[in-house]
Design an enzyme around this catalytic site. Structure first.
Site, PDB file in Angstrom:
ATOM      1  N   ASP A 146      -4.066   3.404   2.921  1.00 41.02           N
ATOM      2  CA  ASP A 146      -2.724   2.782   2.032  1.00 41.02           C
ATOM      3  C   ASP A 146      -1.319   3.556   2.616  1.00 41.02           C
ATOM      4  O   ASP A 146      -1.303   4.810   2.453  1.00 41.02           O
ATOM      5  CB  ASP A 146      -3.166   3.072   0.998  1.00 41.02           C
ATOM      6  CG  ASP A 146      -4.017   1.931   0.306  1.00 41.02           C
ATOM      7  OD1 ASP A 146      -4.535   1.323   1.038  1.00 41.02           O
ATOM      8  OD2 ASP A 146      -4.358   1.982  -0.865  1.00 41.02           O
ATOM      9  N   ASP A 201      -8.533 -10.009  -3.509  1.00 42.20           N
ATOM     10  CA  ASP A 201      -8.719  -9.148  -4.738  1.00 42.20           C
ATOM     11  C   ASP A 201      -9.598  -9.746  -5.865  1.00 42.20           C
ATOM     12  O   ASP A 201      -8.870 -10.946  -6.327  1.00 42.20           O
ATOM     13  CB  ASP A 201      -7.641  -8.378  -4.989  1.00 42.20           C
ATOM     14  CG  ASP A 201      -6.821  -7.727  -3.973  1.00 42.20           C
ATOM     15  OD1 ASP A 201      -7.647  -7.289  -3.029  1.00 42.20           O
ATOM     16  OD2 ASP A 201      -5.819  -7.247  -3.945  1.00 42.20           O
TER      17      ASP A 201
END
Lengths: 250, 191
Positions: free
Chosen positions: A11, A130
Site C-alpha cells: 500500500d 472488497d
C-alpha cells in the site's frame, strides 16, 4: 502447468509503503522500489501496488510509481487505487505496470470495465472486489471499504467477468488484517462462479493459510504484513506449499 | 542496434534495459536496426493503426535475414489474423490466434514450457523453468515445423514458442520472467 502465485501487496501513500490493519492503523514499512526488489529476490511471483494517495496529481503519481518500479523489477506488477479515468489506466501501463486494477469506478459505472478492457486487453485488467459478510450475503464495499453497496459479491464477480475483467482481486474485509487466514467461504464462492483467475486477499498469517486459499479455488494468494515484517519469507511459504503438493515456482 | 517497436501502449523499458535497444515507431530506425523486437500489450485491433505504416519495413527486414522476436501480442501479430478483433496480422506465418476454450481464461501467471525442437532462442533454458504469461489468445500455426515449445494449461497444450531461421516468437513475457526471461533476451541479443 500453471503455478499457484504468491503475491505481495504494497500500500503506497505519498510514495511510501504503508499497510493498514482492518483498513486502519497504518504503519510505515519502507520504500516501494526497495521492498519490491527484495521480494523479487525472495521469489515473489507478482506485486500489487495500491496507491491510496488522494491528489489532483494522481495521474502523475501513478505514472511515476509504475516507472520507478518497472525500471528496477523484472517480474510482473499491478497498480491501482482510486482510478477513475481511462487516461489514468493508460498512464500506468505506459509507466511500465503489467496490469491495472479498478474497484469503485467499476461498481459505479460497469460499462467502464468494457471500455478499459477494449484498450488494455482483458488480460491486463483486474477488478478488485472488497466484500464483507452482512448476515445474508457477501456484500461489495467501495471507496476503500467505507461504503456498502447492497451488491452481492458473487453476482458482481460474474458480471465483471462478462464485461471483460481478466482477473479478480478478492479482498475479504472480515479477515483482512486478522492474520487468521483467508476467507475460504468467500474465496470458494467467487472462484466457483467465474472462470477468470481469482486472487484471494486478506488474512494471511502463516503458510497453511495459503494452502487453504488454493484449496478453496484461488489461483493466487496475496499478503502484505506477513512478508513486510519478516515473519515468514516467500521462500519458506513456497517450500511449505511444494511439500503439500502445490505447484509453485521455486 | 536492436529496434524495439512501440505500438503505443505498454512500457518497453524492461525490454530496452535487457537488450540495450532503442524504442521506436519510425520506419528509418527499423531499417537501420540489426535486429527487431515486436512486443505487445493491448488488444489485437487496438494496435493496427500503429502497425500499419510499419508492415512493409518489418517484412522486408525479416526477408533480408534480420533476427526478429515477437513477444506476447507481438507473437500473435506474426500470424494472419486473430479472433480477438479486426485487422490483419503481419502474416509472417500462416495461421491465426484463437481464444482459449474450456480452461481458465486469461491464462495468467507463471508456467513452464515443453521444448519440442532444438531452439536457438531457448538455449540454456532448463527443464521446468517458469515464465510469466498473461494472455487469452494463443497461436495456431499451420506449419507445425515452426513450433519450438508448448505449454500446458489445465491439460490443454498450446504453442508458446515459435522459431524459424531468423524469426522467433514467444507467448510469455521474457522481460517479466526474472532470470529465466533474461536468458531468452540474451540469446536473442547474441544471435
Amino acid at each position: 502447468m500453471l503455478a499457484k502465485r504468491i503475491i505481495a501487496a504494497l500500500d503506497i501513500k505519498n510514495g511510501r509503503v504503508v499497510k493498514g490493519t482492518k483498513f486502519k492503523n497504518i504503519r510505515d514499512a519502507g520504500d516501494p522500489v526497495e521492498l519490491a526488489v527484495r521480494y523479487e529476490k525472495e521469489g515473489i511471483d507478482e506485486i500489487v501496488f495500491l496507491d491510496i494517495t488522494a491528489s489532483f496529481e494522481k495521474r502523475k503519481i501513478l505514472f511515476n510509481l509504475a516507472k520507478n518500479v518497472s525500471s528496477n523489477l523484472s517480474i510482473p506488477f499491478t497498480v491501482g487505487g482510486g482510478i477513475r479515468k481511462l487516461d489514468e489506466i493508460v498512464q500506468i501501463i505506459k509507466g511500465g505496470a503489467d496490469k491495472v486494477f479498478i474497484n469503485t469506478k467499476a461498481v459505479e459505472e460497469p460499462e467502464f470495465i468494457k471500455e478499459a478492457s477494449n484498450v488494455l486487453g482483458s488480460a491486463n485488467l483486474v477488478i478488485a472486489i472488497d466484500a464483507k459478510w452482512n448476515g445474508k450475503f457477501f456484500e461489495v464495499y467501495v471507496k476503500g471499504g467505507r461504503v456498502a453497496t447492497d451488491i452481492d459479491a458473487v453476482e458482481w464477480a460474474k458480471q465483471v467477468e462478462e464485461l471483460g475483467a481478466g482477473e479478480i482481486l478478492l479482498t475479504s474485509m472480515d479477515t483482512d488484517g486478522t492474520k487468521n487466514g483467508f476467507d475460504r467461504v468467500l474465496t470458494r464462492a467467487v472462484s466457483a462462479a467465474v472462470d477468470i483467475p481469482v486472487i484471494a486477499s486478506g488474512g494471511a498469517g502463516k503458510p497453511v493459510h495459503f494452502l487453504e486459499a488454493f484449496n478453496a479455488g484461488a489461483d493466487a494468494a496475496l499478503a502484505a504484513s506477513i512478508f513486510h515484517y519478516g515473519e515468514f519469507t516467500v521462500k519458506s511459504v513456497k517450500e511449505y506449499l511444494q511439500k503439500k503438493g502445490v505447484n509453485v515456482r521455486l | 542496434m536492436i529496434a524495439i517497436i512501440d505500438l503505443g501502449i505498454g512500457n518497453l523499458s524492461n525490454v530496452k534495459k535487457a537488450v540495450n535497444g532503442i524504442i521506436t515507431d519510425r520506419v528509418k530506425d527499423i531499417e537501420k536496426a540489426d535486429k527487431i523486437i515486436l512486443p505487445g500489450v493491448g488488444a489485437f485491433s487496438a494496435v493496427m493503426e500503429k502497425l500499419n505504416p510499419l508492415r512493409s519495413v518489418i517484412i522486408d527486414s525479416i526477408n533480408r535475414g534480420k533476427p526478429f522476436l515477437g513477444i506476447c501480442l507481438g507473437l500473435q501479430l506474426m500470424f494472419e489474423s486473430s479472433e480477438e478483433g479486426k485487422g490483419k496480422g503481419l502474416g509472417i506465418f500462416k495461421g491465426e490466434a484463437v481464444k482459449f476454450k474450456n480452461v481458465r481464461v486469461p491464462h495468467i501467471g507463471w508456467n513452464s514450457i515443453i521444448k519440442v525442437k532444438e531452439s536457438k532462442i531457448l538455449k540454456g533454458v532448463k527443464r521446468g523453468e517458469y515464465f510469466y504469461f498473461v494472455h487469452s489468445y494463443f497461436v495456431k500455426p499451420e506449419d507445425r515445423e515452426i513450433v519450438a515449445a508448448e505449454t500446458e494449461h489445465q491439460g490443454f497444450r498450446f504453442v508458446s514458442v515459435v522459431e524459424k531461421n531468423n524469426v522467433f516468437g514467444v507467448q510469455f513475457h521474457p522481460e517479466k520472467s526474472g532470470e529465466a526471461g533474461k536468458r531468452i533476451l540474451e540469446n536473442f541479443k547474441a544471435l
